[in-house]
Motif scaffolding. Sequence first.
Motif, mmCIF file in Angstrom:
data_model
loop_
_atom_site.group_PDB
_atom_site.id
_atom_site.type_symbol
_atom_site.label_atom_id
_atom_site.label_comp_id
_atom_site.label_asym_id
_atom_site.label_seq_id
_atom_site.Cartn_x
_atom_site.Cartn_y
_atom_site.Cartn_z
ATOM 1 N N ALA A 363 0.829 -1.204 0.000
ATOM 2 C CA ALA A 363 0.000 0.000 0.000
ATOM 3 C C ALA A 363 0.864 1.255 0.000
ATOM 4 O O ALA A 363 0.505 2.268 -0.635
ATOM 5 N N GLU A 364 1.990 1.240 0.706
ATOM 6 C CA GLU A 364 2.895 2.389 0.700
ATOM 7 C C GLU A 364 3.432 2.663 -0.704
ATOM 8 O O GLU A 364 3.554 3.821 -1.125
ATOM 9 N N GLN A 365 3.733 1.605 -1.437
ATOM 10 C CA GLN A 365 4.198 1.794 -2.808
ATOM 11 C C GLN A 365 3.106 2.420 -3.685
ATOM 12 O O GLN A 365 3.394 3.289 -4.518
ATOM 13 N N ASP A 366 1.869 2.008 -3.471
ATOM 14 C CA ASP A 366 0.765 2.610 -4.230
ATOM 15 C C ASP A 366 0.616 4.093 -3.936
ATOM 16 O O ASP A 366 0.447 4.911 -4.845
ATOM 17 N N ILE A 367 0.686 4.453 -2.650
ATOM 18 C CA ILE A 367 0.513 5.860 -2.275
ATOM 19 C C ILE A 367 1.684 6.695 -2.777
ATOM 20 O O ILE A 367 1.497 7.830 -3.279
ATOM 21 N N GLU A 368 2.905 6.200 -2.667
ATOM 22 C CA GLU A 368 4.061 6.950 -3.150
ATOM 23 C C GLU A 368 3.990 7.168 -4.659
ATOM 24 O O GLU A 368 4.312 8.252 -5.160
ATOM 25 N N ALA A 369 3.563 6.151 -5.398
ATOM 26 C CA ALA A 369 3.413 6.316 -6.845
ATOM 27 C C ALA A 369 2.308 7.314 -7.173
ATOM 28 O O ALA A 369 2.432 8.100 -8.121
ATOM 29 N N LEU A 370 1.255 7.328 -6.379
ATOM 30 C CA LEU A 370 0.173 8.276 -6.605
ATOM 31 C C LEU A 370 0.632 9.708 -6.339
ATOM 32 O O LEU A 370 0.297 10.633 -7.096
ATOM 33 N N ILE A 371 1.411 9.914 -5.278
ATOM 34 C CA ILE A 371 1.929 11.250 -4.976
ATOM 35 C C ILE A 371 2.892 11.714 -6.064
ATOM 36 O O ILE A 371 2.894 12.883 -6.480
ATOM 37 N N ALA A 372 3.729 10.788 -6.547
ATOM 38 C CA ALA A 372 4.690 11.156 -7.583
ATOM 39 C C ALA A 372 4.008 11.543 -8.893
ATOM 40 O O ALA A 372 4.517 12.393 -9.641
ATOM 41 N N SER A 373 2.858 10.936 -9.187
ATOM 42 C CA SER A 373 2.190 11.209 -10.465
ATOM 43 C C SER A 373 1.269 12.427 -10.412
ATOM 44 O O SER A 373 1.056 13.082 -11.433
ATOM 45 N N THR A 374 0.723 12.748 -9.261
ATOM 46 C CA THR A 374 -0.250 13.841 -9.167
ATOM 47 C C THR A 374 0.293 15.071 -8.452
ATOM 48 O O THR A 374 -0.266 16.165 -8.628
ATOM 49 N N GLY A 375 1.314 14.944 -7.631
ATOM 50 C CA GLY A 375 1.932 16.110 -7.011
ATOM 51 C C GLY A 375 1.187 16.615 -5.789
ATOM 52 O O GLY A 375 0.619 15.857 -5.004
ATOM 53 N N ASP A 376 1.181 17.957 -5.632
ATOM 54 C CA ASP A 376 0.648 18.581 -4.419
ATOM 55 C C ASP A 376 -0.872 18.461 -4.318
ATOM 56 O O ASP A 376 -1.419 18.550 -3.214
ATOM 57 N N ARG A 377 -1.553 18.279 -5.429
ATOM 58 C CA ARG A 377 -3.013 18.213 -5.357
ATOM 59 C C ARG A 377 -3.483 16.994 -4.566
ATOM 60 O O ARG A 377 -4.418 17.072 -3.776
ATOM 61 N N ILE A 378 -2.810 15.846 -4.774
ATOM 62 C CA ILE A 378 -3.217 14.655 -4.032
ATOM 63 C C ILE A 378 -2.801 14.772 -2.561
ATOM 64 O O ILE A 378 -3.445 14.183 -1.678
ATOM 65 N N LYS A 379 -1.756 15.544 -2.261
ATOM 66 C CA LYS A 379 -1.370 15.731 -0.858
ATOM 67 C C LYS A 379 -2.468 16.453 -0.083
ATOM 68 O O LYS A 379 -2.745 16.123 1.070
ATOM 69 N N ILE A 380 -3.079 17.437 -0.707
ATOM 70 C CA ILE A 380 -4.168 18.150 -0.038
ATOM 71 C C ILE A 380 -5.314 17.189 0.277
ATOM 72 O O ILE A 380 -5.898 17.217 1.366
ATOM 73 N N ILE A 381 -5.625 16.316 -0.669
ATOM 74 C CA ILE A 381 -6.706 15.357 -0.448
ATOM 75 C C ILE A 381 -6.329 14.348 0.624
ATOM 76 O O ILE A 381 -7.138 14.010 1.502
ATOM 77 N N LEU A 382 -5.082 13.856 0.599
ATOM 78 C CA LEU A 382 -4.645 12.866 1.589
ATOM 79 C C LEU A 382 -4.644 13.451 2.999
ATOM 80 O O LEU A 382 -5.014 12.763 3.966
ATOM 81 N N GLU A 383 -4.211 14.695 3.150
ATOM 82 C CA GLU A 383 -4.215 15.312 4.479
ATOM 83 C C GLU A 383 -5.635 15.426 5.026
ATOM 84 O O GLU A 383 -5.881 15.166 6.210
ATOM 85 N N ALA A 384 -6.570 15.798 4.177
ATOM 86 C CA ALA A 384 -7.959 15.883 4.637
ATOM 87 C C ALA A 384 -8.520 14.503 4.971
ATOM 88 O O ALA A 384 -9.285 14.352 5.932
#
Length: 508
Positions: A363-384
């Motif tokens: 699961a960590e590999q999935d999330i890291e790949a998602l952050i690398a592909s989408t950037g700061d926008r997915i970080k805002i969603i993940l924090e919420a």
Amino acid sequence: WRCSREGWRGSGGTLTDQAFVFRRPMFLSIGNTARRTARNGRQCSFLPVLTSRPNWGSRQRLARGHLRSQHGQGWTVAPPKFVFFKQGTSQVGFAVVTTLTGVAAWTWANTSVAQCQPSNAARAAAALLRSQLHGTTGGVERPALKRDIDRYLDEPLESSRVYLVVLGSQGCDPLFVAHQAVEGREGVVKIKIPAVADVNVFKLIAQELSVSPETISDARDFRLIVRKAVNIKQDRSWRPTLMLHFDRGVSPVTIFSVEQQIRILCTEQAEARVVMVFSDAHTAFDLPLERGRQRFLWVGAATKEEASTFFDQNNYLPKSDPRSEKLRTKIFESVGTRSDDLRNAIESREAVDDFVQHSISAAEQDIEALIASTGDRIKIILEAMVKSSDNVPSTDVGDVTESEIIEGLKAGRGVILDSQQHQYLFASEAHKHAARQALEKTNTGPNPNPSKPDPPKPDLSNKLWQRALVGTICIVGLMLWYLYPRNPGIGQLSKFSTGARNKAASKR
């Protein structure tokens, strides 16, 4: 066969045109003509006539070419000549009539054979009635979702005229849920939509029914097949069920084209019930939105009771072991209750702790790949999502819109956007733990010297009372700075005050 005595005697031994008498009603291929070289050179022809009683011996002698008269005189049989209707008919007319008769006989024979054999449409209708789905095993049973699908399949199609869209989170196996609901029903055709641009659904139906593509090539042909099946079943309310499976990677053009073809059958003509299954919920975003003609069913993670029943059916962590309850709870809370996760736990055949650790690492590999592909926008969603214990509505994540993030979610794994409820949710509990750890690493940054731990950073007062205290000190300082030179009492205490400087200047 015999010659008419009256005709024989009347000719005085010279045989004129007389008729052979055949004494049984039956058809003859118009008989032979015989020629006798008589004294006067006259020629005599013999025409067959239908009567009642046969004389087979005379017929055989005529066929062999030997015919003896009553007085023992010799006769010579001429070459065969067909006489039709009437003696003297021309050979051209006979050929024309014979040809027309042969054509009529050939047409009649083909028509009779065609009527005896079933048509392609009739065979396709029989194949449609026999089409069923069986052998649904290996998934988590979802009774509540199965009842929802049964309710759609049992209601009259003429009144509803909608098609069902079954979609769900990654790894929750919505195809198994739909497959289990239609199992055993008559007239169910399962079609897997290929990842190509030009798709003809009707030809795929013909392929599944094992009939020629020309039999079912468009909506009109399919409607004819359904009508024949209804007549065979003798139930006017019966309709077939088409289950269309859209796998991950199907293009938006293909989804739009298939929807246009299916909408004609289901919502306009009411010729079939349609269940569209999307293995990836993000693929359903390319489906044209028509609220009056669609009904959606979301397939999420299984409940703990359904997951425990699945473990019992597969004899995994049996309840006879006192440790099983704690181990099952650890899997449910740390990994989740998706169908794929439960199936992997049974097939891995490793200790529960190791399985949990491997699942979180994946699961960590999935999330890291998602952050690398989408950037700061997915970080805002993940924090919420991490701060919230429940799913997060898409309107509560700042300026990030669904259209901006959907392409990144299609390419990645771990975060699901529910297109109906318009909310974000984690694919599993393991992805939720992995997102929390990934955000901690991103915010603190990597430590260049791992042997020396990072010093603790001071807390810069996020509390309200600390902010109020700092604000109060600042306000008091400004007031003292403003009032200090105007107060004579205070000004005399310091030699650097304005009054002291003025007195010193006057003395000098």
